[in-house]
Scaffold this active site. Sequence first.
Site, PDB file in Angstrom:
ATOM      1  N   CYS A 172      -2.621  92.900  46.978  1.00  0.00           N
ATOM      2  CA  CYS A 172      -3.138  93.075  45.627  1.00  0.00           C
ATOM      3  C   CYS A 172      -4.196  94.163  45.687  1.00  0.00           C
ATOM      4  O   CYS A 172      -4.176  95.010  46.574  1.00  0.00           O
ATOM      5  CB  CYS A 172      -3.699  91.764  45.085  1.00  0.00           C
ATOM      6  SG  CYS A 172      -5.033  91.069  46.091  1.00  0.00           S
ATOM      7  N   HIS A 226      15.780  95.765  71.475  1.00  0.00           N
ATOM      8  CA  HIS A 226      16.240  94.880  70.402  1.00  0.00           C
ATOM      9  C   HIS A 226      17.762  94.920  70.358  1.00  0.00           C
ATOM     10  O   HIS A 226      18.368  95.915  69.964  1.00  0.00           O
ATOM     11  CB  HIS A 226      15.665  95.345  69.061  1.00  0.00           C
ATOM     12  CG  HIS A 226      15.772  94.325  67.966  1.00  0.00           C
ATOM     13  ND1 HIS A 226      16.958  94.002  67.357  1.00  0.00           N
ATOM     14  CD2 HIS A 226      14.828  93.529  67.383  1.00  0.00           C
ATOM     15  CE1 HIS A 226      16.752  93.073  66.439  1.00  0.00           C
ATOM     16  NE2 HIS A 226      15.461  92.767  66.434  1.00  0.00           N
TER      17      HIS A 226
END
Length: 628
Positions: free
Chosen positions: A26, A550
């Site tokens: 925010c 990965h």
Amino acid sequence: MNNQEIAKKVIDALGGRENVNSVAHCATRLRVMVKDEGKINKEVIENLEKVQGAFFNSGQYQIIFGTGTVNKMYDEVVALGLPTSSKDDMKAEAAKQGNWFQRAIRTFGDVFVPIIPVIVATGLFMGVRGLFNALEMPLPGDLATYTQILTDTAFIILPGLVVWSTFRVFGGNPAVGIVLGMMLVSGSLPNAWAVAQGGEVTAMNFFGFIPVVGLQGSVLPAFIIGVVGAKFEKLVRKVVPDVIDLLVTPFVTLLVMSILGLFVIGPVFHVVENYILIATKAILNMPFGLGGFLIGGVHQLIVVSGVHHIFNLLEVQLLAADHANPFNAIITAAMTAQGAATVAVGVKTKNPKLKTLAFPAALSAFLGITEPAIFGVNLRFRKPFFLSLIAGAIGGGLASILGLAGNGSGITIIPGTMLYVGNGQLAQYLLMVAVSFALGFALTYMFGYEDEKEVATEVETERLVQEETTGNIPAALQNETLVTPIVGDVVALADVNDPVFSSGAMGQGIAVKPSQGVVYAPADAEVSIAFATGHAFGLKTTNGAEVLIHVGIDTVTMNGEGFEQKVAQGDKVKAGDVLGTFDSNKIAAAGLDDTTMVIVTNTADFSSVAPVATGSVAKGDALIEVKA
């Protein structure tokens, strides 16, 4: 530390990427939805550079960075692989958290917070008009009429705004909501305020026994009409065929809800609203300023609990009824005391980081946002927070004794002065602010804070001692060549079908399309990460490169099916050692891609990270060249 380094430490302290469901931000805070709060190292996060405070609330771990900085930190953590979500998605997830009361109060906040800006603007318009009156500068007739339009419109159509916002929150069509709300204050209905004055205007009498007036200034009836209307509209839409939905649903919704609103919900909840207003005023008007003392003392505690939006409803009700808001001055006293306590800590401390944290947090409080002061400073040291509650209580009591009441809401302390210019209370308001500040500062400076010694954190001290006693001092970064951990065909990183890897956000490297299901160590290294699912490994080589291997894209969703891990975190491995195995057929059966990425995640620490392989690679072939 630069922003990227801080972001890496934030992710580590959150329990790693695997402990984060999503991240958003925010205006001042990084908002993180985590899987396990217990894995968060809160002490590390709170002591990081640029962090102004952190707290767990409404299912989110919120890290305060401040305006501007939070945008940069968000970009950094996303670039390092944290999954994102919109603020609306996060709000929906957070809405599931907490008990029924907390969820209900959050709903009030969701409805009334969007309306606050127009109430703020109206209050400021009143302040400007009052300033002209105070200076004995009467406005000409047409201009006076124009200023009345500016100051009265928001309250005349307030039910329309409330119904619109409630429809929006509860999933109805906001356009239907605002039309329904404006029906409640239609000029064809007797004006509620005119009827209340007892003049010639009287209520309409439907069916000989139902008195009906417009709902000007009503808040609670409009809210209930909005809730029922939004749910009714969704129910109608479920049973009406799509081909006639556009015609039938708005017609039925407006017809039924206008009848219920004017003849049932409006009259009933207008009575309920009056009782709530009477009770609120009774508390505010307690003798000797006791109402202000109580509210001023608990307000910031309520802010910490996250249910302070209940005040939005009460303030809007007071303003609609009397165009005066006693809550504003009392809340201002509580917030001023918080800011003053933060200033006292900043003045007294010799810690430069705490000084740079305290003063901006205090300024934020004086502009109307106390969370950085509360969570970044006062609650962190405890005594400043609780002493500021005492100061806020006394300031709130003084506000009640002086009869302070702003002509708006949503702004406090410095910007809030405009709410008291036009009503002749500016001097009293400034006196109340000064008293609240003096008490908050004095109590904290004298009794609330003792400066900490300038020493390294326990974690850093432990690391230094360990290095000294074991001789395990990290070596300087050195050039090295990483060999391929996967046998197969080389794929350029930019061609990988995953934007997190292909963009280079995780670091530079290369990918390999496997022809064998074995993962090898690309260098002599220590295993820093060994995912339980077996789909990824993190290594730190003896020359300082941090390598991520990965296997596949989105293979974490397989939960370890088809993967076998051969090493554990902390293991030392040699180049060519087997780290794990995987089954490409099972990956394909799951509808996933087995392309394996080899990334140097600390690319920024090196002058160059460059792939050197093309075509097919076998075990032991050079893959990436790293230069310090």
